[in-house]
Design a protein around this motif. Structure first.
Motif, short mmCIF file in Angstrom:
data_model
loop_
_atom_site.label_atom_id
_atom_site.label_comp_id
_atom_site.label_asym_id
_atom_site.label_seq_id
_atom_site.Cartn_x
_atom_site.Cartn_y
_atom_site.Cartn_z
N ALA A 91 -2.55 27.54 78.97
CA ALA A 91 -1.12 27.05 78.56
C ALA A 91 -0.77 25.81 78.35
N LEU A 92 -1.22 24.98 79.19
CA LEU A 92 -1.13 23.64 79.34
C LEU A 92 -1.56 22.79 77.97
N TRP A 93 -2.77 23.37 77.59
CA TRP A 93 -3.43 22.76 76.23
C TRP A 93 -2.35 22.97 75.01
N ASP A 94 -1.68 24.44 75.06
CA ASP A 94 -0.86 24.69 74.28
C ASP A 94 0.32 23.88 74.08
N ILE A 95 0.85 23.49 75.33
CA ILE A 95 2.08 22.45 75.34
C ILE A 95 1.46 21.12 74.95
N PHE A 96 0.36 20.55 75.34
CA PHE A 96 -0.10 19.31 74.65
C PHE A 96 -0.21 19.48 73.39
N GLY A 97 -0.53 20.50 72.64
CA GLY A 97 -0.78 20.44 71.34
C GLY A 97 0.46 20.26 70.67
N LYS A 98 1.61 21.23 71.02
CA LYS A 98 2.69 21.31 70.68
C LYS A 98 3.61 20.05 70.55
N VAL A 99 3.57 19.29 72.02
CA VAL A 99 4.12 18.02 71.99
C VAL A 99 3.73 16.84 71.15
N CYS A 100 2.31 17.03 70.61
CA CYS A 100 1.70 16.02 69.84
C CYS A 100 1.76 16.39 68.42
N GLY A 101 2.34 17.74 68.20
CA GLY A 101 2.15 18.37 66.61
C GLY A 101 0.80 18.25 66.29
N GLN A 102 -0.17 18.66 66.93
CA GLN A 102 -1.54 18.99 66.65
C GLN A 102 -2.25 20.22 66.97
N HIS A 105 -7.81 22.26 68.85
CA HIS A 105 -8.96 21.76 68.72
C HIS A 105 -8.91 20.15 68.25
N GLN A 106 -7.67 19.79 67.65
CA GLN A 106 -7.65 18.23 67.53
C GLN A 106 -7.49 17.42 69.04
N MET A 107 -6.58 18.15 69.87
CA MET A 107 -6.44 17.51 71.27
C MET A 107 -7.84 17.59 72.05
N LEU A 108 -8.98 18.41 71.52
CA LEU A 108 -10.02 18.51 72.21
C LEU A 108 -11.36 17.41 71.75
N GLY A 109 -10.65 16.81 70.75
CA GLY A 109 -11.55 15.76 70.10
C GLY A 109 -11.67 16.00 68.46
N GLY A 110 -11.16 16.98 68.05
CA GLY A 110 -11.09 17.16 66.57
C GLY A 110 -12.39 18.05 66.17
N LEU A 111 -12.45 18.67 64.80
CA LEU A 111 -13.30 19.62 64.45
C LEU A 111 -14.71 18.84 64.46
N CYS A 112 -15.66 19.70 64.56
CA CYS A 112 -16.91 19.27 64.66
C CYS A 112 -17.60 20.08 63.26
N ARG A 113 -16.78 21.11 62.73
CA ARG A 113 -17.35 21.57 61.82
C ARG A 113 -16.18 22.39 61.09
N ASP A 114 -15.90 22.77 59.94
CA ASP A 114 -14.73 23.08 59.42
C ASP A 114 -14.74 24.96 59.38
N LYS A 115 -15.86 25.47 59.64
CA LYS A 115 -16.02 26.78 60.18
C LYS A 115 -16.97 27.19 61.00
N GLN A 116 -16.78 28.25 61.80
CA GLN A 116 -17.71 28.26 62.78
C GLN A 116 -18.33 29.94 62.56
N ARG A 117 -19.66 29.98 62.75
CA ARG A 117 -20.40 31.16 62.58
C ARG A 117 -19.86 32.35 63.78
N ILE A 118 -19.95 33.38 63.43
CA ILE A 118 -19.49 34.45 64.39
C ILE A 118 -20.51 35.76 64.45
N TYR A 119 -20.53 36.18 65.51
CA TYR A 119 -21.41 37.40 65.73
C TYR A 119 -20.35 38.60 66.15
N ASN A 120 -20.83 39.77 65.98
CA ASN A 120 -19.76 40.90 66.24
C ASN A 120 -20.26 41.67 67.54
#
Length: 399
Positions: A91-102, A105-120
């Motif tokens: 929840a605190l990271w959610d607040i951090f992003g909302k306050v900064c308008g980002q 994932h940007q608050m954590l340093g930004g995207l390392c890739r534009d999509k992420q592979r998943i498994y089911n």
């Protein structure tokens, strides 16, 4: 800015999930979540953690995290104390992003890739949905008739299930056909007949789709070491991607012995709390893939440190998610922002099913990949209907 209130919400229907809303005097509200033992988590949040965070600056995330974990019983476990801390931290990271308008994932340093592979993860619609968790072989098996009853699928029609996943672009799946035998025999032994039965899904998958499908094997820490090694050898011809939690994560030495006994990767472990037990496993060469559940191990603050620790040992990071919708979204933000993320867990029976009953948004999942949410913060809120539920319990601690 100050934290003015801590609010928890839980429902009878989704009895394992508890949400935390952190209110501030700026009107910004952060949303967090954890899973399992919701009543115990709620008590710890209001009776212990609220007194440590109310009146504090929500942007001082590291300091708040330290004070929430600086308890004798909460430093290296995934117990109720750690799960409560995890929910507040998200929840605190959610607040951090909302306050900064980002986005987070940007608050954590930004995207390392534009999509992420998943498994089911091949759970069914009602798997772990209620607080009435039974032995794994009966977790919602055969209860519903939805398009995504994947637990019934891998137990009975693994070949058809693998083909269905490939058609949607998903080329990796996780199954646990050894659990019924473990439950029956208390993890002490496996009969020849039980071994043959549990191997059938692997035979069906390989016969139907060959090596187009990766297979992760979940053992839920149910076996003793000799039997776990026996099963590992029996499965090697089917080329699984990893063996997950074959034994209890209480002995780095025992897990290291297991890892040396097989050429298949060992994945560990959603059951570990904080980075310290991961360090013990890594120092012993006991794990190849580092798995973390952000809702259990300390939130995004601790999760990114564990990812960095894994990278120090040249190991991939693979966030766990078979819990709730907010935790799933938080995991995706973490996955996309860490350089060593191998793959993200997902459950199509959940993100196409009951998650949609609870939250405003799900990330785009297409062609075997998940894409980032770009709204500020986590990018997800509880639906208004959640606040109107007859089975909702709300508790609030205020400054």
């Amino acid at each position: 800015m100050k934290i003015t209130a801590i609010e928890t919400l839980r429902t009878e229907e989704f009895g394992n999930v508890i949400w935390v809303r952190v209110h501030t005097d700026a009107g910004v509200i952060g949303l967090g979540e954890t899973f399992y033992g919701a009543g115990a988590v709620e008590a710890h949040l209001h009776e212990t953690l609220a007194g440590r965070v109310l009146g504090r600056n929500p942007l001082h995330i590291e300091a708040l995290h330290r004070d929430m974990t600086n308890l004798p019983m909460a430093q290296a476990s995934t117990g109720a104390e750690s799960r409560a801390t995890s929910a507040v931290d998200i929840a605190l990271w959610d607040i951090f992003g909302k306050v900064c308008g980002q986005p987070v994932h940007q608050m954590l340093g930004g995207l390392c890739r534009d999509k992420q592979r998943i498994y089911n993860t091949c759970a069914g619609t009602r798997y772990v949905r209620s607080s009435n968790i039974k032995p794994v072989s009966t977790w919602g098996l055969g209860v519903d008739d939805s398009p995504y009853e994947d637990l019934d699928g891998f137990m009975n029609r693994a070949d058809v299930l693998a083909e269905s996943l490939l058609e949607s672009g998903i080329s990796a799946m996780k199954i646990w056909p050894f659990d019924p035998a473990a439950i029956e025999n208390h993890g002490l032994f496996i009969s020849a007949e039980q071994m043959k039965t549990a191997i059938v899904p692997f035979e069906k998958i390989r016969k139907a789709v060959g090596d187009k499908m990766e297979i992760m094997v979940e053992f839920h820490s149910l076996w003793n070491l000799p039997v776990a090694k026996q099963i590992a050898r029996a499965l090697e011809p089917y080329k699984p991607t990893w063996y997950e939690d074959p034994i209890r994560m209480t002995s780095p030495q025992a897990l290291a012995e297991y890892a040396r006994s097989t050429d298949v990767w060992v994945c560990a472990s959603e059951t570990l709390g904080s980075r310290w037990p991961y360090k013990d496993l890594l120092e012993r060469d006991a794990t190849h893939v580092v798995m973390v559940d952000l809702c259990w191990t300390g939130g995004l603050t601790e999760g990114r440190k564990i990812a960095a620790l894994a990278e120090t040992w040249h190991r991939p990071f693979a966030p766990h998610d078979c819990t709730g919708p907010v935790g799933f979204v938080a995991s995706i933000h973490a996955s996309l922002s860490q350089p060593n993320t191998l793959i993200q867990e997902s459950v199509r029976a959940f993100y196409r099913g009951w998650y949609l009953e609870l939250v405003t948004e799900m990330p785009k999942i297409e062609g075997g990949y998940v894409y980032p949410l770009e709204a500020p913060g986590l990018g997800v809120e509880l639906l208004p209907a959640v606040f109107e539920r007859a089975d909702l319990t709300v508790r609030r601690s205020e400054l």
